[in-house]
Design a protein around this motif. Structure first.
Motif, mmCIF file in Angstrom:
data_model
loop_
_atom_site.group_PDB
_atom_site.id
_atom_site.type_symbol
_atom_site.label_atom_id
_atom_site.label_comp_id
_atom_site.label_asym_id
_atom_site.label_seq_id
_atom_site.Cartn_x
_atom_site.Cartn_y
_atom_site.Cartn_z
ATOM 1 N N ASN A 74 -0.578 -51.934 23.281
ATOM 2 C CA ASN A 74 0.743 -51.388 23.608
ATOM 3 C C ASN A 74 1.575 -51.075 22.353
ATOM 4 N N LEU A 75 1.176 -51.614 21.200
ATOM 5 C CA LEU A 75 1.937 -51.359 19.977
ATOM 6 C C LEU A 75 1.694 -49.956 19.411
ATOM 7 N N LYS A 76 0.605 -49.340 19.789
ATOM 8 C CA LYS A 76 0.264 -48.060 19.172
ATOM 9 C C LYS A 76 1.317 -46.999 19.478
ATOM 10 N N LYS A 77 1.788 -46.963 20.709
ATOM 11 C CA LYS A 77 2.799 -45.972 21.074
ATOM 12 C C LYS A 77 4.069 -46.179 20.254
ATOM 13 N N GLN A 78 4.406 -47.450 19.980
ATOM 14 C CA GLN A 78 5.599 -47.750 19.187
ATOM 15 C C GLN A 78 5.514 -47.085 17.816
ATOM 16 N N TYR A 79 4.334 -47.143 17.184
ATOM 17 C CA TYR A 79 4.193 -46.560 15.845
ATOM 18 C C TYR A 79 3.922 -45.052 15.908
ATOM 19 N N ASP A 80 3.371 -44.597 17.034
ATOM 20 C CA ASP A 80 3.257 -43.147 17.233
ATOM 21 C C ASP A 80 4.633 -42.503 17.327
ATOM 22 N N ASP A 81 5.563 -43.195 17.991
ATOM 23 C CA ASP A 81 6.893 -42.639 18.227
ATOM 24 C C ASP A 81 7.862 -42.911 17.081
ATOM 25 N N HIS A 82 7.385 -43.586 16.060
ATOM 26 C CA HIS A 82 8.264 -43.973 14.954
ATOM 27 C C HIS A 82 8.716 -42.754 14.164
ATOM 28 N N ASP A 83 9.977 -42.741 13.791
ATOM 29 C CA ASP A 83 10.468 -41.662 12.932
ATOM 30 C C ASP A 83 9.784 -41.743 11.567
ATOM 31 N N GLY A 84 9.279 -40.623 11.118
ATOM 32 C CA GLY A 84 8.612 -40.613 9.816
ATOM 33 C C GLY A 84 7.177 -41.080 9.923
ATOM 34 N N ASN A 85 6.715 -41.734 8.885
ATOM 35 C CA ASN A 85 5.320 -42.127 8.766
ATOM 36 C C ASN A 85 5.096 -43.479 9.454
ATOM 37 N N GLY A 86 4.729 -43.420 10.733
ATOM 38 C CA GLY A 86 4.521 -44.641 11.497
ATOM 39 C C GLY A 86 3.363 -45.467 10.974
ATOM 40 N N GLN A 87 2.352 -44.801 10.440
ATOM 41 C CA GLN A 87 1.193 -45.527 9.899
ATOM 42 C C GLN A 87 1.597 -46.369 8.693
ATOM 43 N N SER A 88 2.449 -45.809 7.840
ATOM 44 C CA SER A 88 2.935 -46.560 6.692
ATOM 45 C C SER A 88 3.778 -47.747 7.148
ATOM 46 N N ASN A 144 -1.551 -41.765 4.145
ATOM 47 C CA ASN A 144 -1.525 -40.644 3.210
ATOM 48 C C ASN A 144 -1.140 -39.344 3.916
ATOM 49 N N HIS A 145 -0.527 -38.434 3.154
ATOM 50 C CA HIS A 145 -0.211 -37.084 3.642
ATOM 51 C C HIS A 145 0.620 -37.095 4.924
ATOM 52 N N GLY A 146 1.586 -37.982 4.982
ATOM 53 C CA GLY A 146 2.489 -38.003 6.125
ATOM 54 C C GLY A 146 2.073 -38.922 7.241
ATOM 55 N N GLY A 147 0.838 -39.420 7.196
ATOM 56 C CA GLY A 147 0.389 -40.380 8.198
ATOM 57 C C GLY A 147 -0.462 -39.774 9.295
ATOM 58 N N SER A 148 -1.528 -40.471 9.660
ATOM 59 C CA SER A 148 -2.396 -40.043 10.771
ATOM 60 C C SER A 148 -3.260 -41.227 11.177
ATOM 61 N N TRP A 149 -3.945 -41.073 12.312
ATOM 62 C CA TRP A 149 -4.899 -42.085 12.759
ATOM 63 C C TRP A 149 -6.307 -41.605 12.474
ATOM 64 N N LYS A 150 -7.139 -42.499 11.973
ATOM 65 C CA LYS A 150 -8.546 -42.182 11.711
ATOM 66 C C LYS A 150 -9.422 -43.090 12.573
ATOM 67 N N LYS A 151 -10.621 -42.620 12.833
ATOM 68 C CA LYS A 151 -11.549 -43.385 13.668
ATOM 69 C C LYS A 151 -12.570 -44.109 12.791
ATOM 70 N N THR A 152 -12.863 -45.347 13.158
ATOM 71 C CA THR A 152 -13.974 -46.078 12.553
ATOM 72 C C THR A 152 -14.750 -46.775 13.661
ATOM 73 N N ASP A 153 -16.056 -46.954 13.441
ATOM 74 C CA ASP A 153 -16.910 -47.509 14.490
ATOM 75 C C ASP A 153 -17.943 -48.459 13.876
ATOM 76 N N PRO A 154 -17.507 -49.561 13.291
ATOM 77 C CA PRO A 154 -18.426 -50.399 12.521
ATOM 78 C C PRO A 154 -19.339 -51.306 13.336
#
Length: 449
Positions: A74-88, A144-154
């Motif tokens: 449930n926290l992901k939406k909070q950082y998706d909706d964050h003003d600016g770089n939510g990932q940072s 980096n570059h304004g923020g984004s989500w990346k996928k990993t599958d370890p």
């Protein structure tokens, strides 16, 4: 004899214990579970040790522990909706929470992870906060570059690695270990997942080696280096074992390095006079040799001209752990009064050895470690070391083989001169927290004519 030396070397590469590293992972997990789930004293749930340690292909000189911490969905939406770089913002939040557990430890954001540097165990734990996806993979933040989500599958990578280790009677693991030892000794960047993927593909295409014994390892290595040198160094990516996610190729340095290794041993067998010398050139002086071999070689060299030679050469792996993770490139300017300055690489490109009485200025032209992200609180202090080694009959005659490893005096340069004929070399090392993380070498052939 050779089989026992391969077995001895592989055994020496194994990790004796990760008890202390696991303790730190549990402490971090416990803190984050309290912070993000309000759960007390839970140190095992919602975390995964991944990377080479997770795949069981790391060697004893590893310097990093890669850790995933799975956040509540449930926290992901909070950082998706964050003003600016939510990932940072997410990475900074995780950093602050870890600092509550380790207020005196260096904890810094590094683009995609939070890096916790433990002086007491000389290791870092790289914490990657993530969210589990419906397909079992994970989304992690890239600031980096304004923020984004990346996928990993370890997890499938870990499962496939462990399965292949069992299927090959540990040969897969041992060969992954050997490739890491080779990479560290030669000194070039070769990502752990790419190593494991290419070795996995090698075994898939050469099934006869799945049941190899140590007396097969010389032939196996010839075929492995031939396989690696035959890859396209410009290929952008390979598909990882288990997960089929893209593993990107950054420069393809391993291709030319593999060619060099292959050329050293391609015509050798167990009875070749210089076999152990070649194997030490590939894997480092830690590769064991038969009794009296080193002594006989030293006597052979020092007996030239009836002189004893003082053995002054030092080796970086005697001073620090070696875990090459970053690119380093050095170059040299050749100077002489009355002549235009030239780069050494331009002279060598024309297959022209240097002449004597020239001034050499070695310097760093690329240090990837410098480009690492730095936060406002901490700078990444590291040290630079140099090594100059004279080789050849003239070095022996003059009792001047050198080879001492010396710390840079702050100039980031090494000044030398072409005094006498021989196949000399200069090496440079980047040392961070007592681990050599980058290394480069320039060969300096000098002629009198």
């Amino acid at each position: 004899m050779l089989a026992s030396k391969f077995e001895e070397f592989v055994d020496d590469l194994q990790i004796e214990s990760i008890k202390e590293e696991t303790k730190r992972v549990k402490e971090i997990t416990k803190r984050l579970n309290k912070s993000f789930r309000d759960i007390d004293n839970e140190e095992n749930e919602h975390c995964h040790i991944v990377g080479s340690l997770g795949r069981d292909t790391a060697i004893r000189t590893f310097s990093d522990v890669d850790m995933l911490y799975v956040l509540p969905k449930n926290l992901k939406k909070q950082y998706d909706d964050h003003d600016g770089n939510g990932q940072s913002k997410l990475l900074q939040k995780v950093k602050r929470e870890i600092k509550k557990r380790y207020p005196k430890t260096i904890v810094r954001g590094d683009g995609q992870v939070v890096v916790v540097s433990f002086e007491s165990i000389n290791k870092t734990v790289e914490v990657c906060p993530c969210f589990e996806r419906s397909d079992g993979a994970f989304d992690y933040p890239d600031s980096n570059h304004g923020g984004s989500w990346k996928k990993t599958d370890p997890i499938p990578e870990i499962d496939e690695s462990n399965s292949t280790i069992d299927e090959t009677d540990s040969n897969y693991k041992y060969v992954c270990n050997l490739v890491r030892a080779w990479k560290n000794n030669i000194g070039f960047k070769f990502g752990g997942l790419l190593i494991d993927t290419l070795v996995y593909n090698f075994f898939d295409e050469n099934e006869e080696y799945k049941n190899a014994k140590f007396n097969d390892y010389l032939i196996l290595l010839k075929d492995l280096f031939f396989y690696l040198k035959s890859r396209d160094k410009d290929q952008k990516y390979w598909y990882a074992l288990g997960s089929n996610q893209k593993v990107y190729n950054k420069g393809g340095a391993f291709v030319n390095k593999s060619k060099n290794a292959y050329e050293k041993i391609k015509d050798m067998d167990e009875n070749s006079d210089d076999l152990y010398e070649a194997l030490q050139e590939i894997f480092g002086k830690g590769f064991p040799v038969p009794e009296n071999y080193q002594e006989n070689k030293a006597i052979e060299k020092s007996s030239l001209f009836g002189r004893s030679v003082q053995q002054t050469e030092e080796f970086i792996d005697d001073k620090f752990d070696v875990d090459i993770k970053y690119r380093l490139k050095i170059d040299c300017v050749v100077k002489q009064n009355g002549f235009r300055d030239k780069f050494l690489r331009h002279i060598l490109r024309d297959n022209s050895p240097l002449k004597v009485n020239k001034r050499l200025e070695f310097f760093i032209i690329e240090n990837e470690f410098d480009s690492l992200s730095k936060d406002d609180e901490h700078s990444l202090y590291y040290e630079i070391y140099w090594k100059v080694r004279n080789r050849g009959e003239e070095a022996i005659r003059r009792n001047c083989v050198r080879g001492q490893i010396v710390r840079d005096k702050g100039r980031r340069k090494k000044i030398e001169s072409t005094d006498f004929k021989g196949e000399h070399f200069v090496e440079c090392y980047i040392v961070y927290k007592n681990v050599c993380v980058a290394k480069d070498r320039v060969d300096v052939p000098i002629s009198t004519y």
